[in-house]
Design an enzyme around this catalytic site. Structure first.
Site, PDB file in Angstrom:
ATOM      1  N   LYS A  73       0.944  -1.326   0.033  1.00  0.00           N
ATOM      2  CA  LYS A  73       0.031  -0.031  -0.055  1.00  0.00           C
ATOM      3  C   LYS A  73       1.002   1.303   0.125  1.00  0.00           C
ATOM      4  O   LYS A  73       1.799   1.216   0.661  1.00  0.00           O
ATOM      5  CB  LYS A  73      -0.821   0.015   1.197  1.00  0.00           C
ATOM      6  CG  LYS A  73      -2.015   0.720   1.334  1.00  0.00           C
ATOM      7  CD  LYS A  73      -2.599   0.894   2.703  1.00  0.00           C
ATOM      8  CE  LYS A  73      -3.930   1.536   3.002  1.00  0.00           C
ATOM      9  NZ  LYS A  73      -4.716   1.191   4.073  1.00  0.00           N
ATOM     10  N   SER A 148      -9.515   1.229   3.140  1.00  0.00           N
ATOM     11  CA  SER A 148      -8.722   2.026   2.236  1.00  0.00           C
ATOM     12  C   SER A 148      -7.745   1.193   1.615  1.00  0.00           C
ATOM     13  O   SER A 148      -7.209   1.587   0.421  1.00  0.00           O
ATOM     14  CB  SER A 148      -8.197   3.043   3.110  1.00  0.00           C
ATOM     15  OG  SER A 148      -7.281   2.575   3.950  1.00  0.00           O
ATOM     16  N   SER A 172      -9.626  -1.327   7.396  1.00  0.00           N
ATOM     17  CA  SER A 172      -8.959  -1.327   6.072  1.00  0.00           C
ATOM     18  C   SER A 172      -8.423  -2.239   5.469  1.00  0.00           C
ATOM     19  O   SER A 172      -7.909  -2.496   4.235  1.00  0.00           O
ATOM     20  CB  SER A 172      -7.902   0.023   5.987  1.00  0.00           C
ATOM     21  OG  SER A 172      -9.113   1.071   5.810  1.00  0.00           O
TER      22      SER A 172
END
Ligand code: GLN
Length: 470
Positions: A73, A148, A172
């Site tokens: 990420k 996310s 997330s």
């Protein structure tokens, strides 16, 4: 079709010279190019990845993850590409050092090939808050992959790499794993170092692991877990490690969370969860109805405490030290304000305002302090529940993946996507989402939760559950 072998097998073949790290990296990079339309990736670290692959093939770092490509990420500090956290304010920021967990993976021979999309600063549940673009769900391109860490989840769902890293501050990792049909693991708070990860809510932030199977996740977790002098909140690893021995569900006491099975749970998700729980029961687990009475308050508590921490953590982006800086300001003060005005997106600004408000004098007692009190209550209720049961079980999210745009203009509707994940972060316990079914072509995840530091036990039971669910 499975594109990648189990992670342990890939690494073993690289160590034995049957597979070359350079070929694995090329294979991953080629699949990233081929899957561009899903917009899972912000940037590749191709040049550095190729170099590292050559080094692995030459005999360096031939450890337990030798030559295994992975995707991080874009809120992890990684060399080889900018670290933006999908925010305009960090554009142009090159990490001066790497995240501890990235260093640990690299020391075992893993190779980061790309940085994945996210909601800017990890604020969101759909990747629509990315300042750059929205990632598409690999099961239905009109739907979100969750967030996310939507880019990381999609990367594993599309098998762009055998595993990916995300973060989990309020869900997330588990929520996008559920929306995309992969395994998503959130560890006990402190089990993995947060050093070198863009901070969101420091009392809630954890490293998330995405993989196709729990077994794959175990190996990655085992490499990352443990104390780090750069993060004083880290805790000792389990002396037995995180590669679990085979176990079964017989006699395990599993509490079905009553508050998560009530109002607001979509019928199609309820159906899948009930079927999954029935399978656990058939396999010998004792399913017990469990209530944590304060759970309905968890979302409100989270959306006070998290923005409070966000507003503090985002104060460092002042245009002087990281990434973007407004160049036409007439003085320092204007540079601060203009940089933040231009650089932050809507959601970051919303959280800065809410967080500043709940921390301001006069409101601190009414909001922040009260929320902290309820957080403690939740921790105590969970401790009570874990006297009755070994694990908790329930849905991850109230719905399957929603349509792109469906919740985008309604922040409260978007926040509701987190209603079944945030408590785990507030309490600090480990949680996992494992695929348990499909409804109308869209995956549904089952959430399993364990007491603090029972990560090894949670992974073991998740392997057993995965076997009966798939
Ligand atoms: N969706 C939650 C939020 O927007 C969780 C985010 C996260 O875990 N990073 O705060």
């Amino acid at each position: 079709m499975t594109v990648w072998d189990p992670i342990a097998d890939i690494a073993a073949k690289v160590r034995q010279g049957e597979l070359k790290a350079v070929d694995l990296v090329e294979k991953s990079l080629a699949s990233i190019t081929k899957a561009e339309e899903y917009k899972a990736i912000i940037a590749t670290t191709a040049e550095r990845a190729r170099k590292r692959a050559q080094q692995v093939d030459a005999g360096d770092n031939q450890g337990r993850l030798a030559g295994v490509p992975f995707i991080a990420k874009d809120n992890f500090l990684v060399f080889g590409a900018e670290t933006t956290a999908a925010s305009n304010i960090l554009k142009g920021f090159d990490a001066p050092y790497q995240s501890t967990v990235i260093n640990r993976l690299e020391a075992e021979g893993a190779i980061c090939v790309a940085k994945a999309n996210l909601d800017a600063f990890a604020h969101g549940a759909s990747t629509e808050n990315s300042d750059f673009f929205t990632t598409l769900n690999s099961h239905d391109k009109t739907r979100v992959p969750g967030g996310s860490s939507g880019g990381s989840a999609t990367s594993v769902a599309l098998e762009l790499a055998p595993f990916a890293l995300g973060t989990d501050t309020g869900g997330s990792t588990r929520q996008p794993a559920s929306f995309t049909g992969v395994v998503g693991y959130k560890p006990t708070y402190g089990l993995m170092s947060r050093s070198g990860i863009v901070a969101m809510g420091s009392s809630l932030d954890t490293v998330g692991t995405f993989a196709r199977t729990v077994e794959d996740a175990e190996l990655v977790i085992d490499v990352m877990a443990g104390t780090d002098e750069l993060d004083s909140t880290t805790i000792e690893r389990d002396p037995a490690g995180y590669i679990t021995d085979p176990t079964d569900l017989k006699g395990k006491r599993i509490g079905l969370i009553r508050e998560y099975m009530g109002e607001g749970l979509a019928d199609n998700v309820r159906e899948q969860i009930e079927q999954a729980v029935a399978k656990l029961r058939e396999a010998g687990a004792e399913i017990i109805d469990v209530s944590l009475p304060s759970l309905p308050l968890a979302l409100a508590v989270y959306y006070i405490l998290c923005p409070a921490e966000v507003s503090s953590n985002l104060s460092r982006y002042d245009g002087q030290r990281y990434g973007f800086s407004c160049s036409d300001a007439k003085d320092l003060s204007e540079s601060y304000t203009r940089t933040r005005e231009i650089g932050f997106g809507k959601e970051a600004k919303r959280r800065i305002m809410i967080g500043t408000y709940v921390l301001s004098s006069g409101y601190y007692d009414a909001y922040y302090k009260k929320a902290q009190t309820v957080r403690t209550k939740l921790i105590n209720e969970a401790a009570e529940a874990f006297k009755q049961v070994d694990f908790l079980v329930g849905p991850v999210t109230p719905t399957v993946a929603f349509k792109i745009g469906e919740n985008a203009s309604n922040p409260l509707a978007m926040y509701l996507a987190d209603v079944m994940t945030v408590a785990v972060n507030l309490i600090g316990v480990p949680g996992i989402s494992i695929p348990c079914g499909v409804s109308g072509g869209l995956p549904v995840g089952l959430q399993l939760i364990a007491p603090q530091r029972a990560d090894r036990e949670l992974l073991a039971i998740a392997v057993a559950a995965e076997r009966v669910l798939t």
